[in-house]
Each structure stands twice: as C-alpha cells, then as structure tokens.
Design an enzyme around this catalytic site. Structure first.
Site, PDB file in Angstrom:
ATOM      1  N   ASP A   9      31.215 -96.632  13.532  1.00 44.63           N
ATOM      2  CA  ASP A   9      30.255 -97.610  13.050  1.00 44.63           C
ATOM      3  C   ASP A   9      31.284 -99.052  12.801  1.00 44.63           C
ATOM      4  O   ASP A   9      31.152 -99.636  11.749  1.00 44.63           O
ATOM      5  CB  ASP A   9      29.684 -97.197  11.648  1.00 44.63           C
ATOM      6  N   ASP A  14      37.668 -99.242  11.058  1.00 46.24           N
ATOM      7  CA  ASP A  14      37.275 -98.725  12.428  1.00 46.24           C
ATOM      8  C   ASP A  14      38.062 -99.543  13.485  1.00 46.24           C
ATOM      9  O   ASP A  14      38.742 -98.990  14.436  1.00 46.24           O
ATOM     10  CB  ASP A  14      35.892 -98.598  12.653  1.00 46.24           C
ATOM     11  N   GLN A 228      39.665-105.630  -5.830  1.00 43.83           N
ATOM     12  CA  GLN A 228      38.488-105.772  -6.887  1.00 43.83           C
ATOM     13  C   GLN A 228      38.170-104.335  -7.367  1.00 43.83           C
ATOM     14  O   GLN A 228      37.901-103.937  -8.532  1.00 43.83           O
ATOM     15  CB  GLN A 228      37.411-106.344  -6.451  1.00 43.83           C
ATOM     16  N   HIS A 239      41.705 -95.395   6.099  1.00 42.05           N
ATOM     17  CA  HIS A 239      41.023 -94.248   6.164  1.00 42.05           C
ATOM     18  C   HIS A 239      41.048 -93.975   7.796  1.00 42.05           C
ATOM     19  O   HIS A 239      41.269 -92.764   8.310  1.00 42.05           O
ATOM     20  CB  HIS A 239      39.799 -94.205   5.827  1.00 42.05           C
ATOM     21  N   ASP A 240      40.274 -94.550   8.512  1.00 39.39           N
ATOM     22  CA  ASP A 240      39.974 -94.339   9.888  1.00 39.39           C
ATOM     23  C   ASP A 240      41.122 -94.418  10.736  1.00 39.39           C
ATOM     24  O   ASP A 240      41.296 -93.177  11.793  1.00 39.39           O
ATOM     25  CB  ASP A 240      38.930 -95.191  10.668  1.00 39.39           C
TER      26      ASP A 240
END
Length: 311
Positions: A9, A14, A228, A239-240
């Site tokens: 996505d 990504d 933040q 992550h990806d």
C-alpha cells in the site's frame, strides 16, 4: 536468486522496502501489486511507479483491491501524509500500471513459479485473500508468504491488541491465516527493534542525488511522526523493509511455529493470536518471528539503499 512479488500500500516504509528489494541481488523482483492502506489505491499505484522510476527499476506495477472485504477505510495521514509519501512535492510518474489486476497477477505467478515464488506483503491482506477465494489451488503452490503484520507477544500499534495492516482488513487476514499457506509473520514483535536513525536520513540528503533527496524528504515526515508518537524509539521503525530482509535472509530472525488466527470479535478485533485448538496434518502453518539480528539487518539495509541511490 529468489523470485518475489511485493504486495504493498506504498507508504513511506513500503517505499524504503522497495529500495532495499531493488538493490538486493538475492531477490528477483517480478512485480509490485498495490492496494489501499496508508492511502487510497490510486495513490499507492502512483507512489510505487514513481519510487521505481527514481530507483531505475522497471518492475511492473499492478493495481489491486480498493477497500476492505467488509469494513470501510478512513485515512488519517498521521504517519504517511495524505498521499502516502509525506505530501512532499514530486512529479508524476512516466509509466502507468499494467492492465492485469493485482489479484490475477498473484494467481498467474503462483501457478507459474510455485515453490520458487515468495510473496512479501506489507499491506492489508485483501489482495491475497481475494486471490485465495478466486483460485484456492494457489494455497498448495505458492512457496512462501512473508507478511509484515500482527503483534503476537507485544501490544498493537492501532489498538492494544491490533497492528495496522491486520486491523484495516481483519476479515481478509482471517482468510489468509486460516489457509494452509506457509506464512512467516514479521510483526511488531521484531519490527520495533529495527530502527532507522535521523543521521542516516541526513546522509541521504547530503548524498544529493535526485533519488536520495526524494527519499530523505518523505522519510523525514515519517521521522517527525515517530518523534511525536513514539519518541522512545529515537528514530522510525523499519517495519516493511524487515519483511523484505527476511525474504532475502531468513536467518535474520528466530521464529516460533504457531497456528495463528485473527480475532474478529469487536472487543479484540484484529488480534493475531495462537489457535491452540487447531490441528493440521502438516503442523502449524505460520512461523512467527520473535527475535531479530537488528544490527545486522539495519547495516545491510543502509548499504543496499545507498547502492540503490547510486544507480
């Protein structure tokens, strides 16, 4: 060289995963299938095409699912911006998506390459769930699914139980994990341990190529969101990219075999949990990543991305 499809996505991490994959000699990128998630699917398609062009990679791009199977999807832009890439100024891509639907591409390639194919998913699992529904035979053909998603022994990042990719379309995730597909789950249990520091992004900007400056610009947006909401990490989680890393180097992680199910009850929606009642002749279908060699991964990630920016 392992054949891979990236199902994305395309938001910020990504895009980082695409750069890592494009510069990894262990992987042959057959194509990128896209879906909604961090932004609508049309943004995902555009982002993917532009990222690949910046990296001088001609892998085809395929438009996929527009919405979850059952639920609706609202977009906040909190971590990835309204367009998925931090709302930074950029040109339109020169290429367009292939005319084949993402679901059909996954089915075709699964049947063509079988055990030689790895599908790396870094998005809601809608495309893969639709592929299983349309062509159940791919469950016995597809070599491996490496999924960035879930939180088994750690809190979620959307609710106290659920990780974003799973809760966006929990019904699709339930279909995938209820199948007998061989899944490696790269969840928050390990991805939170792999962190990109601000100094690395500053070096991308100093490199001063078109691609490095572009990547630095949208990654800085991600950095600010993490500052933040997750200041204790002192950077942003990869992550990806870690899912791509596990596809290329399975020994980066230590895994525990489990039958994972996805909770569809309202009070724990999207929870990825072991189903101890489930019995399968071949044993558990999911290898859950519980430990990661974070230093080795981050070092290789930075090296590969630097190579990608030098093309």
């Amino acid at each position: 060289m392992g054949k891979v499809i990236l199902d994305m996505d395309t938001g910020i991490d990504d895009a980082l995963a695409i750069a890592y994959a494009a510069a990894s000699p262990e992987l042959e990128l057959l194509g990128v299938t896209t879906t909604y998630g961090m932004a609508p699917v049309d943004d995902s398609v555009r982002n993917t095409l532009l990222v690949l062009e910046q990296l001088k990679c001609d892998a085809p791009v395929f438009r996929g699912a527009e919405q979850p199977l059952v639920r609706s999807r609202a977009y906040s832009g909190k971590f990835h911006g309204n367009d998925g890439l931090g709302d930074v100024p950029r040109r339109e891509p020169k290429r367009t998506a292939d005319g084949t639907h993402a679901v059909d591409f996954i089915i075709e390639q699964s049947r063509k390459y079988g055990r030689d194919l790895t599908l790396v998913t870094t998005a809601p699992l809608t495309n893969l769930a639709l592929a299983i529904r349309k062509a159940p035979d791919i469950v016995g053909k597809l070599g491996r699914v490496v999924t960035m998603g879930g939180a088994v022994a750690t809190p979620g990042n959307v609710t106290k139980f659920a990780e974003a990719n799973i809760i966006i379309d929990p019904h699709a995730a339930h279909i995938v994990f209820s199948s007998e597909l061989p899944i490696t789950l790269v969840g928050l249990d390990v991805t939170r341990k792999t962190v990109l520091r601000q100094e690395a992004v500053a070096m991308w900007r100093e490199k001063n190529t078109e691609s490095s400056v572009f990547f630095a610009s949208f990654t800085e947006y991600y950095m600010q969101a993490y500052k933040q909401y997750h200041p204790y990490l002192q950077g942003c989680a990869l992550h990806d990219p870690l899912a791509v890393g596990v596809a290329a180097h399975p020994d980066l992680v230590a895994t525990v075999p489990m039958h994972i199910t996805v909770d569809l009850d309202d009070d724990a929606l999207g929870r990825t949990v072991e189903d101890i009642r489930r019995v399968s002749p071949g044993g558990p279908n999911t290898q859950v990543c519980m430990e990661v060699d974070a230093d080795r991964f981050v070092s290789e990630f930075l090296d590969r991305v630097d190579q990608a920016f030098s093309r």
